[in-house]
Design a protein around this motif. Sequence first.
Motif, PDB file in Angstrom:
ATOM      1  N   GLY A  39       0.799  -1.218   0.000  1.00  0.00           N
ATOM      2  CA  GLY A  39       0.000   0.000   0.000  1.00  0.00           C
ATOM      3  C   GLY A  39       0.827   1.261   0.000  1.00  0.00           C
ATOM      4  O   GLY A  39       2.051   1.243  -0.166  1.00  0.00           O
ATOM      5  N   LEU A  40       0.145   2.377   0.193  1.00  0.00           N
ATOM      6  CA  LEU A  40       0.760   3.696   0.155  1.00  0.00           C
ATOM      7  C   LEU A  40       1.782   3.832   1.273  1.00  0.00           C
ATOM      8  O   LEU A  40       1.535   3.443   2.414  1.00  0.00           O
ATOM      9  N   ILE A 106      -2.313  -4.739  -2.234  1.00  0.00           N
ATOM     10  CA  ILE A 106      -2.888  -4.257  -0.980  1.00  0.00           C
ATOM     11  C   ILE A 106      -3.125  -2.758  -1.074  1.00  0.00           C
ATOM     12  O   ILE A 106      -2.190  -1.984  -1.305  1.00  0.00           O
ATOM     13  N   SER A 107      -4.366  -2.330  -0.903  1.00  0.00           N
ATOM     14  CA  SER A 107      -4.730  -0.914  -0.928  1.00  0.00           C
ATOM     15  C   SER A 107      -4.224  -0.262  -2.218  1.00  0.00           C
ATOM     16  O   SER A 107      -4.613  -0.692  -3.309  1.00  0.00           O
ATOM     17  N   THR A 108      -3.358   0.742  -2.130  1.00  0.00           N
ATOM     18  CA  THR A 108      -2.831   1.374  -3.331  1.00  0.00           C
ATOM     19  C   THR A 108      -2.129   0.353  -4.221  1.00  0.00           C
ATOM     20  O   THR A 108      -2.182   0.450  -5.462  1.00  0.00           O
ATOM     21  N   GLY A 109      -1.477  -0.637  -3.627  1.00  0.00           N
ATOM     22  CA  GLY A 109      -0.873  -1.713  -4.407  1.00  0.00           C
ATOM     23  C   GLY A 109      -1.914  -2.485  -5.198  1.00  0.00           C
ATOM     24  O   GLY A 109      -1.623  -3.043  -6.259  1.00  0.00           O
ATOM     25  N   SER A 111      -4.521  -1.016  -6.592  1.00  0.00           N
ATOM     26  CA  SER A 111      -4.755  -0.185  -7.769  1.00  0.00           C
ATOM     27  C   SER A 111      -3.717  -0.491  -8.839  1.00  0.00           C
ATOM     28  O   SER A 111      -4.041  -0.644 -10.025  1.00  0.00           O
ATOM     29  N   ALA A 132      -8.943  -2.886  -1.728  1.00  0.00           N
ATOM     30  CA  ALA A 132      -8.692  -2.108  -2.930  1.00  0.00           C
ATOM     31  C   ALA A 132      -9.812  -2.361  -3.921  1.00  0.00           C
ATOM     32  O   ALA A 132     -10.546  -3.351  -3.825  1.00  0.00           O
ATOM     33  N   GLN A 144      -6.663  11.262   1.072  1.00  0.00           N
ATOM     34  CA  GLN A 144      -5.338  11.303   0.457  1.00  0.00           C
ATOM     35  C   GLN A 144      -4.991  12.717  -0.004  1.00  0.00           C
ATOM     36  O   GLN A 144      -3.819  13.121   0.039  1.00  0.00           O
ATOM     37  N   GLU A 203      -3.141   7.907  -7.946  1.00  0.00           N
ATOM     38  CA  GLU A 203      -4.340   7.191  -7.510  1.00  0.00           C
ATOM     39  C   GLU A 203      -5.564   8.100  -7.506  1.00  0.00           C
ATOM     40  O   GLU A 203      -6.691   7.634  -7.686  1.00  0.00           O
ATOM     41  N   ASP A 227     -14.569  -0.426   5.862  1.00  0.00           N
ATOM     42  CA  ASP A 227     -13.460   0.240   5.180  1.00  0.00           C
ATOM     43  C   ASP A 227     -13.857   1.672   4.828  1.00  0.00           C
ATOM     44  O   ASP A 227     -14.952   1.915   4.323  1.00  0.00           O
ATOM     45  N   HIS A 255     -10.035  -0.841   7.006  1.00  0.00           N
ATOM     46  CA  HIS A 255      -9.077  -0.886   5.908  1.00  0.00           C
ATOM     47  C   HIS A 255      -7.870  -1.760   6.224  1.00  0.00           C
ATOM     48  O   HIS A 255      -7.449  -2.571   5.401  1.00  0.00           O
TER      49      HIS A 255
END
Length: 275
Positions: A39-40, A106-109, A111, A132, A144, A203, A227, A255
């Motif tokens: 993630g981020l 995972i999350s941003t990952g 995306s 995600a 964000q 993102e 989430d 989340h």
Amino acid sequence: MSGAGAAGAPGPPAESGYLPPGLPFFRVGTGRPLVVLPGLGAPHEVPRGFERAAEAGPLRAFALSREVWWIGRRSGLPRTTTMGDLAADTAQALAAFDGPVDVVGISTGGSVALQLAADHPRLVRRLVLVAAGCRLGELGRRGQRAVLDRLDGGDRRGAGAEMVRLIGVRPVARQLEAWIGWLAGPLMLPRFTDDLAAVILAEDAFDLTARLPSITTPTLVVGGDEDSPYGPAVFSETAAGLPNGRLRLYSGRGHVGVQRAPGFARDVLTFLDTP
């Protein structure tokens, strides 16, 4: 993976280092490769010490039966970076593997992983999106953006608070966690915040809703019904829009907490290992 090591030298790959085009990685476990896109976060380098422990902890259950490759994002990203650019970087790194691999984002990952499956489908065997979806929810986008505003103002403590507040579940908890984030901000974001800003902007513009019907990779969407950044509606829309999508929604999980839900690792591995 192919016979070339992470640095291009012959022999087995290293346990950590950088994959072309400069993506930090570490690997744990043995078995069939499983790529995890995190993630981020910042900095965009091989995690060490506490950072390494925090990233590796949730991967232990997967490492019992898989060779898990944690692959991050390169440093020096311009603010014009798109999610397609990040997926192209990842595709270059995955080209060194022998055939398509299973990918967990995972999350941003997630995306990045979904963009990877859309743009480079031959590289991905099966896909799991953890917390995600096809786009950020409105709370996630606002949160964000708040982190970005703090970063642009040079306020690392404030950025840390906003990052932690973003993933909180309930209002009271979010306020307490934001205070912890404010205290830990300089440790959470010690350097390379330009890379973090670039990924946030990428993102912010990310939305693959219209392309979901063309992404045929078997995909499991995993999320919590509490989430905040994406939300259960986005999870459901993503899974329903994919021709081979499935949804696993955990009750009472936010989340971050979804990775600690009972049965999480079992559910993911069962999906990945199904013929």
